[in-house]
Design an enzyme around this catalytic site. Sequence first.
Site: not given
Ligand code: UGA
Length: 463
Positions: A153, A263, A266
């Site tokens: 998620l 997530c 780390k």
């Molecule tokens: C992430 C994964 O997407 C989930 O599938 C996973 O379950 C989760 O970690 C976890 O390990 O529990 P999350 O940390 O909620 O989820 O956030 P993301 O939506 O993946 O975004 C992570 C970071 O990447 C954010 O800072 C976001 O701004 C950045 N991001 C995301 C970008 O800079 N560009 C993008 O195109 C997408």
Amino acid sequence: MSLRLTVLGTGYLGTAQAACLASLGFEVLGVDTDPRRVHALGGGVVPFHEPGLEPLLQDGLRSGRLSFTTDYARAASFGDVHFICVGTPQATGSYRADLTQLEACISMLAPLLERRCLVVGKCTVPVGTAALLSERLSLLAPGAELAWCPEFLREGHAVSDTLRPDRIVAGVGSARAEAILRDIHAEPIANGTPFLVTDLATAELVKVAANAFLATKISFINAMAEVCEAAHGDVMLLAEALGHDPRIGPAGLRPGLGFGGGCLPKDIRAFMARAGELGVDQALSFLREVDAINMRRRARMVDLARELAGPAGFDGATVGVLGVAFKPDSDDIRDSPALDVAKTIHDLGATVTVYDPVAIPQARNAHPELRYAGSAIEAVQDATVVLLLTEWAEFRDADPELLGKAVAERNIVDGRNVLDPARWRAASWHYRALGRPLFRAGRSRSRCTPGPGRCRLRPVAAR
Ligand code: UGA
């Protein structure tokens, strides 16, 4: 009789898991060692920001199927299946995962398990952890079996990602464990969610590999942003063009300030550390570069802000910061690129005022030295530079004229590439963004080509 489930650990993952399982009709007991959290959840209050979760929690409580406790003995006698959802943060002073919470949870639960049950790991762990826990469990609780069913998620989408996952990965050691997990996930499976059966190690690896891939994709496009900046290209157009290739796809290809949160950062570090322990560190050495590219975006953001601040740099500058959460629709500031940038600029001598729709209490707690505002307008009052660092909808839709009246100088850096440069330029803003060419205020030479994609701007040459 329907299975009775416990969820151990009630953070983002555990609370979403507990509320969603109750909504699917299971009897669920949420367990946490923090009495305040248990009290809040039992009273229908989610102690963090997650859209759609609180109504689901309240439905579950009202139905009588969902309750919360700090009592592990009650959990042990209640559950046919125990989901382990505790945190596995980065260890202090090391890249490795800190498994203290996980070990404490198993140590508390296992000696109390007197009847046959399945213990299901949901959290992200270094590969090999499940095998060790399984051995420990068989010594302490012979009737208990371990499975690993990682959670994918995203914060901000916890409810929909839990109820309608992309896939379910079931790391199991027996047909019985598989059957139980199929039973619990019967609804998404019936709706077409793929159910993949693996061994324990592969299930653990799927999760860390997925996060490593997502981080790599983000850093790839951010590396292209660096090249675009040097070559006067436009990374937004580049990303759009790349995303049309179905082998690449547009998701996770948004250039900007990079990834943060509890997530991705780390997890890639823990994955590298584990690869080192396994003697295959070379296989993951590219993740070091993924991490480095990500951190360089923050430094570049600070440089752009300094450039716009004028010849005196941050000395005497007033900087308005829009957004401190690590992503929109979340109040999570763990490893937030936005907060990191705000803090760095403050340390470099600017007066920094921050606004975020939900994350201010968390940010204030971590960084009381920053100034905090109650609205976007208040945050940018008299600012010489405005920084958009988290792409909340209210910032994406901000009115450049309205904000323009509040600031001292119309300078903005769009750290998430979500604003329409033409609109801001037309309102006499100096608009800068990561990976995009200079867009100067007061000229109207850039054009927008109508089409299904985003606005295709032709940049004007820098003066
Ligand atoms: C992430 C994964 O997407 C989930 O599938 C996973 O379950 C989760 O970690 C976890 O390990 O529990 P999350 O940390 O909620 O989820 O956030 P993301 O939506 O993946 O975004 C992570 C970071 O990447 C954010 O800072 C976001 O701004 C950045 N991001 C995301 C970008 O800079 N560009 C993008 O195109 C997408």
